[in-house]
Design a protein around this motif. Structure first.
Motif, mmCIF file in Angstrom:
data_model
loop_
_atom_site.group_PDB
_atom_site.id
_atom_site.type_symbol
_atom_site.label_atom_id
_atom_site.label_comp_id
_atom_site.label_asym_id
_atom_site.label_seq_id
_atom_site.Cartn_x
_atom_site.Cartn_y
_atom_site.Cartn_z
ATOM 1 N N GLY A 153 1.060 3.914 -3.060
ATOM 2 C CA GLY A 153 0.649 5.281 -2.774
ATOM 3 C C GLY A 153 1.736 6.296 -3.070
ATOM 4 N N GLU A 160 0.834 -1.208 0.000
ATOM 5 C CA GLU A 160 0.000 0.000 0.000
ATOM 6 C C GLU A 160 0.867 1.256 0.000
ATOM 7 N N THR A 161 1.935 1.224 0.778
ATOM 8 C CA THR A 161 2.809 2.392 0.878
ATOM 9 C C THR A 161 3.517 2.664 -0.451
ATOM 10 N N VAL A 187 -2.173 7.550 1.138
ATOM 11 C CA VAL A 187 -0.716 7.712 1.042
ATOM 12 C C VAL A 187 -0.360 8.627 -0.121
ATOM 13 N N ALA A 188 -1.052 8.508 -1.239
ATOM 14 C CA ALA A 188 -0.778 9.359 -2.398
ATOM 15 C C ALA A 188 -1.043 10.822 -2.077
ATOM 16 N N LYS A 195 -6.367 2.995 1.065
ATOM 17 C CA LYS A 195 -5.064 3.220 1.695
ATOM 18 C C LYS A 195 -4.073 3.837 0.714
ATOM 19 N N ILE A 196 -4.127 3.369 -0.533
ATOM 20 C CA ILE A 196 -3.229 3.912 -1.552
ATOM 21 C C ILE A 196 -3.527 5.384 -1.797
ATOM 22 N N ALA A 231 -0.342 4.886 5.797
ATOM 23 C CA ALA A 231 -0.985 3.629 5.414
ATOM 24 C C ALA A 231 -1.609 2.943 6.620
#
Length: 252
Positions: free
Chosen positions: A64, A60-61, A123-124, A119-120, A188
């Motif tokens: 993102g 996810e991190t 983070v984005a 989550k993505i 995340a």
């Protein structure tokens, strides 16, 4: 050694103070566990749950960060090639940070479900603003003498952007990237708090009510290591893309 030794000594002093505090018995184990119990929890839970959860949070991190940086660079390039369009998008840039992430996370979970997509996006959004802001500041701070020298060579707006403005702004963009990747794993995990079925945030939500503090500390250690790896990767990428920058002297 002169650069590494002070940091190593600081870590050792903190670790020694942690061991002394827990060994004295003045603090309960469920408040601050000992380093040994944290390490044991990390080794015990890694094969079954923590390892898989770390992979989920790391995916996810990374997704993102990649999405946020791609959108930031695209917006900066658009601003450089079409200034009017860039000025039109500037309010959206500010608005993207005016809305707190604590509000966006649950809304994204409601709209997109419990998968990786919310989550993505969280983070984005975190990574987008520092990179875009630093790139735009770098593009606007080019030495006017460089611009004048290029114009004497009949350089157009496109050549000025790609050959002068963007290379000049790249180190600032990487400065924003280093800040972003440091906090990206935390973003995340926070997004996982709002709704998830896996990941480090999900495990934390399960461990805190059970007072499994050693397991929570183990997850914090994993998040710290993940942030350190991302920071090292961003620094290495900067040295590959901007070889004219040296860590000792700055821009050369």
């Amino acid at each position: 050694m002169a650069r590494v030794l002070p940091a190593a000594l600081t870590v050792l002093l903190v670790l020694a103070g942690w061991i002394g505090l827990t060994a004295s018995g003045q603090v309960a184990d469920y408040v601050i566990p000992s380093p040994g119990s944290v390490l044991a929890s990390l080794m015990t839970n890694w094969p079954d749950t923590l390892g898989r959860a770390t992979m989920v949070t790391a995916a996810e991190t990374l997704a993102g960060v990649g999405a946020g940086v791609a959108v930031a660079v695209a917006m900066v390039v658009l601003t450089g090639c079409l200034p009017l369009v860039g000025r039109s998008l500037t309010p959206l840039l500010v608005a993207s940070q005016a809305i707190p992430t604590i509000v966006i996370g649950p809304l994204l979970t409601i709209a997109l479900g419990y998968g990786m997509s919310p989550k993505i996006i969280v983070v984005a959004l975190l990574c987008f603003f520092p990179v875009a802001l630093n790139l735009m500041a770098g593009i606007g701070s080019v030495d006017p003498r460089l611009i004048d020298a290029m114009r004497t060579l009949n350089a157009g707006r496109s050549a000025l952007f790609w050959r002068v403005r963007l290379p000049h702004a790249a180190p600032r963009g990487f400065a924003g990237l280093r800040v972003s990747v440091t906090f990206a794993p935390v973003a995340a995990v926070f997004a996982e708090y709002t709704g998830s079925t896996d990941g480090i945030g999900y495990l934390m939500l399960q461990a805190i009510p059970r007072l499994a503090t050693d397991f929570v500390f183990a997850q914090v250690v994993v998040l710290t290591a993940l942030s350190g790896l991302l920071l090292g990767a961003a620094t290495l990428l900067e040295r590959l893309i901007c070889p004219w920058i040296t860590p000792e002297r700055g821009e050369s």
